[in-house]
Write a protein that holds these residues in place. Structure first.
Motif, PDB file in Angstrom:
ATOM      1  N   VAL A  87       1.673  11.050  -3.375  1.00  0.00           N
ATOM      2  CA  VAL A  87       1.272   9.650  -3.412  1.00  0.00           C
ATOM      3  C   VAL A  87       1.216   9.118  -1.986  1.00  0.00           C
ATOM      4  N   GLU A  88       0.473   8.036  -1.816  1.00  0.00           N
ATOM      5  CA  GLU A  88       0.406   7.354  -0.529  1.00  0.00           C
ATOM      6  C   GLU A  88       0.527   5.858  -0.784  1.00  0.00           C
ATOM      7  N   PRO A  89       1.065   5.115   0.182  1.00  0.00           N
ATOM      8  CA  PRO A  89       1.189   3.673  -0.013  1.00  0.00           C
ATOM      9  C   PRO A  89      -0.182   3.008  -0.091  1.00  0.00           C
ATOM     10  N   ASP A  90      -0.320   2.045  -0.976  1.00  0.00           N
ATOM     11  CA  ASP A  90      -1.541   1.246  -1.054  1.00  0.00           C
ATOM     12  C   ASP A  90      -1.506   0.210   0.066  1.00  0.00           C
ATOM     13  N   MET A  91      -2.600   0.118   0.804  1.00  0.00           N
ATOM     14  CA  MET A  91      -2.677  -0.817   1.934  1.00  0.00           C
ATOM     15  C   MET A  91      -3.784  -1.834   1.689  1.00  0.00           C
ATOM     16  N   ASP A  92      -3.589  -3.040   2.216  1.00  0.00           N
ATOM     17  CA  ASP A  92      -4.647  -4.046   2.129  1.00  0.00           C
ATOM     18  C   ASP A  92      -5.553  -3.920   3.354  1.00  0.00           C
ATOM     19  N   GLU A  93      -6.525  -4.812   3.473  1.00  0.00           N
ATOM     20  CA  GLU A  93      -7.498  -4.734   4.565  1.00  0.00           C
ATOM     21  C   GLU A  93      -6.883  -4.981   5.947  1.00  0.00           C
ATOM     22  N   HIS A  94      -5.644  -5.507   5.987  1.00  0.00           N
ATOM     23  CA  HIS A  94      -4.971  -5.768   7.264  1.00  0.00           C
ATOM     24  C   HIS A  94      -3.974  -4.671   7.625  1.00  0.00           C
TER      25      HIS A  94
END
Length: 153
Positions: A87-94
């Motif tokens: 799994v990988e962390p979900d990131m936002d556009e920032h």
């Protein structure tokens, strides 16, 4: 019945913060890990709904929730070499981790994530308490205990 503690505290035993990872139910019709979400609990809290806006008299007086950081699977199958899901962390556009609020009853159990270390040496100043903030991907440890092995295949 199996019971365990999910810990979320700013200081664990007078040391750094502890924020446990968890499995959340997703799709009960899917087999194994495909039926789960992985998240890291950031805060456990509850709130009381305003009775003026409560249209359902069967709703509880207090709603227990968790603020979580989301992780998404890397690929559609477990890793070929280890047999573990990644799994990988979900990131936002920032570039910040995506957060969500979930009802506490969606939490299935704790999850154990192992960093995917890669080829580079680990810096000597890195502490175990920083591991979930320091790597780009993690293995979901289905061998942590019998119960994890039953659900994270």
């Amino acid at each position: 019945m199996h019971r365990e503690h999910i810990r979320v505290t700013p200081s664990w035993r007078k040391g750094p913060a502890r924020r446990d990872c968890i499995f959340l139910g997703n799709d009960p019709s899917a087999p194994g890990f495909r039926s789960l979400h992985v998240a890291r609990a950031r805060l456990l809290f509850s709130f009381r709904p305003d009775p003026m806006f409560n249209l359902n008299p069967e709703l509880p007086d207090e709603v227990p929730c968790a603020l979580v950081e989301w992780f998404s699977p890397v690929g559609d199958e477990p890793d070929d070499e280890t047999g573990l899901w990644m799994v990988e962390p979900d990131m936002d556009e920032h570039g910040s981790r995506q957060l969500g609020i979930v009802h506490i009853e969606t939490v299935l159990r704790s999850a154990h994530l192992i960093p995917a270390f890669g080829e580079d040496p680990i810096p000597p100043y890195l502490k175990s308490s920083d591991a979930l903030d320091s790597f780009h991907a993690y293995y979901v440890n289905k061998y942590a205990d019998h119960h994890a092995h039953e659900i994270a295949f």
